[in-house]
Design a protein around this motif. Structure first.
Motif, PDB file in Angstrom:
ATOM      1  N   VAL A 104      27.916  76.293  40.530  1.00  0.00           N
ATOM      2  CA  VAL A 104      28.843  76.423  41.634  1.00  0.00           C
ATOM      3  C   VAL A 104      28.471  75.174  42.567  1.00  0.00           C
ATOM      4  O   VAL A 104      29.409  74.803  43.507  1.00  0.00           O
ATOM      5  N   GLU A 105      27.019  75.009  42.904  1.00  0.00           N
ATOM      6  CA  GLU A 105      26.675  74.033  43.522  1.00  0.00           C
ATOM      7  C   GLU A 105      27.192  72.510  43.224  1.00  0.00           C
ATOM      8  O   GLU A 105      27.615  71.825  44.109  1.00  0.00           O
ATOM      9  N   VAL A 106      27.340  72.253  42.044  1.00  0.00           N
ATOM     10  CA  VAL A 106      28.031  71.090  41.487  1.00  0.00           C
ATOM     11  C   VAL A 106      29.695  71.165  41.801  1.00  0.00           C
ATOM     12  O   VAL A 106      30.028  70.154  42.398  1.00  0.00           O
ATOM     13  N   ALA A 107      30.040  72.319  41.828  1.00  0.00           N
ATOM     14  CA  ALA A 107      31.430  72.459  42.034  1.00  0.00           C
ATOM     15  C   ALA A 107      31.642  72.264  43.620  1.00  0.00           C
ATOM     16  O   ALA A 107      32.680  71.394  43.868  1.00  0.00           O
ATOM     17  N   ALA A 108      30.845  72.630  44.473  1.00  0.00           N
ATOM     18  CA  ALA A 108      31.031  72.039  45.778  1.00  0.00           C
ATOM     19  C   ALA A 108      30.945  70.815  46.157  1.00  0.00           C
ATOM     20  O   ALA A 108      31.557  70.284  46.872  1.00  0.00           O
ATOM     21  N   MET A 109      29.991  69.982  45.514  1.00  0.00           N
ATOM     22  CA  MET A 109      29.789  68.655  45.349  1.00  0.00           C
ATOM     23  C   MET A 109      31.194  67.951  45.053  1.00  0.00           C
ATOM     24  O   MET A 109      31.438  66.749  45.582  1.00  0.00           O
ATOM     25  N   CYS A 110      32.004  68.673  44.364  1.00  0.00           N
ATOM     26  CA  CYS A 110      33.339  68.005  43.801  1.00  0.00           C
ATOM     27  C   CYS A 110      34.482  68.366  44.501  1.00  0.00           C
ATOM     28  O   CYS A 110      35.517  68.138  44.229  1.00  0.00           O
ATOM     29  N   GLY A 111      34.118  69.375  45.810  1.00  0.00           N
ATOM     30  CA  GLY A 111      35.078  69.324  46.796  1.00  0.00           C
ATOM     31  C   GLY A 111      36.106  70.893  46.082  1.00  0.00           C
ATOM     32  O   GLY A 111      37.166  70.875  46.531  1.00  0.00           O
ATOM     33  N   VAL A 112      35.481  71.533  45.310  1.00  0.00           N
ATOM     34  CA  VAL A 112      36.185  72.750  44.848  1.00  0.00           C
ATOM     35  C   VAL A 112      36.362  73.492  45.890  1.00  0.00           C
ATOM     36  O   VAL A 112      35.703  74.092  46.793  1.00  0.00           O
ATOM     37  N   ASN A 113      37.682  74.206  46.165  1.00  0.00           N
ATOM     38  CA  ASN A 113      38.060  75.180  46.857  1.00  0.00           C
ATOM     39  C   ASN A 113      38.332  76.613  46.423  1.00  0.00           C
ATOM     40  O   ASN A 113      38.057  77.592  47.179  1.00  0.00           O
ATOM     41  N   ILE A 114      38.481  76.803  45.292  1.00  0.00           N
ATOM     42  CA  ILE A 114      38.514  78.076  44.421  1.00  0.00           C
ATOM     43  C   ILE A 114      37.827  77.894  43.067  1.00  0.00           C
ATOM     44  O   ILE A 114      38.165  77.149  42.249  1.00  0.00           O
ATOM     45  N   VAL A 115      36.869  78.870  42.867  1.00  0.00           N
ATOM     46  CA  VAL A 115      36.132  78.887  41.441  1.00  0.00           C
ATOM     47  C   VAL A 115      36.267  80.331  41.007  1.00  0.00           C
ATOM     48  O   VAL A 115      36.445  81.174  41.566  1.00  0.00           O
ATOM     49  N   CYS A 116      36.476  80.307  39.617  1.00  0.00           N
ATOM     50  CA  CYS A 116      36.510  81.518  38.804  1.00  0.00           C
ATOM     51  C   CYS A 116      35.587  81.281  37.625  1.00  0.00           C
ATOM     52  O   CYS A 116      35.365  80.353  37.091  1.00  0.00           O
ATOM     53  N   PHE A 117      34.822  82.566  37.519  1.00  0.00           N
ATOM     54  CA  PHE A 117      33.870  82.614  36.479  1.00  0.00           C
ATOM     55  C   PHE A 117      34.513  83.367  35.284  1.00  0.00           C
ATOM     56  O   PHE A 117      35.657  83.753  35.400  1.00  0.00           O
ATOM     57  N   GLN A 118      34.022  83.373  34.010  1.00  0.00           N
ATOM     58  CA  GLN A 118      34.638  83.871  32.881  1.00  0.00           C
ATOM     59  C   GLN A 118      34.346  85.427  33.005  1.00  0.00           C
ATOM     60  O   GLN A 118      33.540  85.997  33.833  1.00  0.00           O
ATOM     61  N   GLU A 119      35.106  86.225  32.193  1.00  0.00           N
ATOM     62  CA  GLU A 119      35.026  87.715  32.054  1.00  0.00           C
ATOM     63  C   GLU A 119      33.629  88.170  31.912  1.00  0.00           C
ATOM     64  O   GLU A 119      32.940  87.955  31.224  1.00  0.00           O
ATOM     65  N   THR A 120      33.432  89.416  32.672  1.00  0.00           N
ATOM     66  CA  THR A 120      32.338  89.888  32.993  1.00  0.00           C
ATOM     67  C   THR A 120      30.919  89.094  32.582  1.00  0.00           C
ATOM     68  O   THR A 120      30.271  88.972  31.717  1.00  0.00           O
ATOM     69  N   TRP A 121      30.805  88.124  33.711  1.00  0.00           N
ATOM     70  CA  TRP A 121      29.935  86.978  33.478  1.00  0.00           C
ATOM     71  C   TRP A 121      28.424  86.997  33.671  1.00  0.00           C
ATOM     72  O   TRP A 121      27.703  86.376  33.206  1.00  0.00           O
ATOM     73  N   THR A 122      28.414  88.473  34.193  1.00  0.00           N
ATOM     74  CA  THR A 122      26.756  88.665  34.245  1.00  0.00           C
ATOM     75  C   THR A 122      26.153  89.288  33.268  1.00  0.00           C
ATOM     76  O   THR A 122      24.851  89.548  33.417  1.00  0.00           O
ATOM     77  N   MET A 123      26.692  89.411  31.968  1.00  0.00           N
ATOM     78  CA  MET A 123      26.343  90.096  30.876  1.00  0.00           C
ATOM     79  C   MET A 123      26.831  89.942  29.571  1.00  0.00           C
ATOM     80  O   MET A 123      27.616  88.924  29.747  1.00  0.00           O
TER      81      MET A 123
END
Length: 383
Positions: A104-123
């Motif tokens: 996400v930090e790299v996404a912020a460097m790229c100017g991302v406004n909306i980020v989406c993770f994969q399904e049930t990403w914590t497990m």
């Protein structure tokens, strides 16, 4: 070469096709060519150091006289699990937070406004192992859970809307849900949407863990556009995409977990079809890697028990309403796909093709009302 070692369709084409033929094949397969984004050198360097793929593409709309361009940058994150599936639960969650946080930090460097993770990403995607424990222990409150608090901090820090698909524990009703939590760029929980369709296909029979969602087809109005989340198996249902579109979604995200033997030939088609049919952008996100479980499980197909579902093939991509699509991320590596889109393209394509204006919705509604009745008789003319 095994299917899980195959990097991507795009790289295969670029390696083996002559340049003149390559451009024409890409036009047929992917539509109008998307421009490559010039991403910051610091972001490219950080992605390389952290060992994940970084790609950036853009979709453009025609200039208009009465409306300014409405450019939004989305980020799609696909990743492997970090620790073995039998590692302590809190360690697994913490490791996933750390890994995705650095992406996400790299996404912020790229100017991302909306980020989406994969399904049930914590497990791990363990919902078809036929075991409840320890997997239900990963479930968290959508509003107050540790993962939501983690994402709220990221959202505020980077001024970014975050879509966080988790296994939700609704303590009031002792219920588990497959849920996407939508967090505003202010850090507030904007709301949540629950998986509308539950697969019952061999390994992928998730109905003993959670049932069909009860949140309908919610659309979230954000500073960067109206968004919706069509979780995984819902992508196989055209009316599911359709209802998000009817409620005004400009971008529909599809966080998924699906393996090659089951669905890969359909993967590149479904989200793209939905973008065309509903005059909106669609974002398909799939996890990557092979997840191995200590206990064997069967698939209900008569075959021997096994320790994994197969290879999650990544290949995350974005489609535009004009039928074009971005190249996909790798089938084998963690990755961040950054896509800039001008949301004005939605109305421009709607004006051109008029699918919504030419749809016969009253007739469809009338016939569907009849079709769900127990005494329904199909309208078939026979000799």
């Amino acid at each position: 070469m095994s299917s899980c070692e195959f990097e991507s369709l795009e790289k295969c084409l670029e390696t083996h096709l002559p340049e003149a033929e390559l451009s024409e094949v890409k036009r047929i397969l992917f539509g109008k060519e998307t421009k490559k984004l010039d991403l910051p050198a610091a972001a490219v360097s950080a992605a390389s150091e952290r060992d994940f793929e970084l790609q950036g593409f853009g979709f453009e709309a025609s200039p208009e006289q009465l409306r300014k361009a409405r450019r939004t940058r989305v980020g799609l994150i696909q990743n492997q699990i970090v620790l073995p599936t039998d590692a302590p639960i809190l360690d697994q969650i913490t490791a996933m937070h750390s890994r995705v946080g650095e992406m996400v930090e790299v996404a912020a460097m790229c100017g991302v406004n909306i980020v989406c993770f994969q399904e049930t990403w914590t497990m791990p995607f363990a919902f078809c192992t036929r075991e409840k424990e320890p997997w239900t222990e990963f479930a968290e409150s959508a509003e107050e859970g540790n993962t939501t608090r983690f994402c709220q901090e990221l959202a505020k820090k980077y001024n970014m809307v975050i879509i966080s698909p988790i296994l939700e524990r609704d303590a009031r009703h002792s219920t588990l849900w497959n849920t996407a939590v939508v967090i505003s760029n202010t850090g507030k929980v904007l709301g949540k949407t629950r998986k509308n369709h539950i697969p019952r296909i061999g390994d992928f029979n998730e109905s003993t863990y959670y049932m069909e969602g009860d949140s309908g087809h919610t659309v979230f109005q954000t500073q960067f556009g109206n968004i919706a989340v069509n979780i995984c198996y819902g992508r196989h249902h055209p009316l599911n995409w359709f209802m998000f579109g009817m409620n005004g979604a400009e971008i529909i995200f599809n966080p998924s977990a699906t393996v090659g033997a089951l669905s890969e030939p359909m993967w590149s088609i479904e989200a793209r079809n939905a973008a065309i049919a509903n005059h909106c952008f669609t974002c398909a996100i799939n996890r990557v890697g092979t997840e191995t479980f200590k206990s064997e499980f069967t698939s209900g197909d008569g075959k021997k028990a096994h320790h994994d579902f197969g290879h999650f093939y990544g290949s995350s991509y974005v489609s535009a309403p004009d039928g074009s699509r971005s190249p996909g991320l790798s089938r084998t590596r963690d990755g961040l796909l950054v896509v800039e889109m001008d949301l004005n393209l939605n109305r421009q394509i709607s004006d051109k093709w008029s699918f919504k204006m030419t749809g016969r919705y009253p007739e469809y509604a009338e016939e569907l009302t009849e079709a769900v009745k127990h005494d329904f008789k199909p309208k078939v003319v026979k000799e």
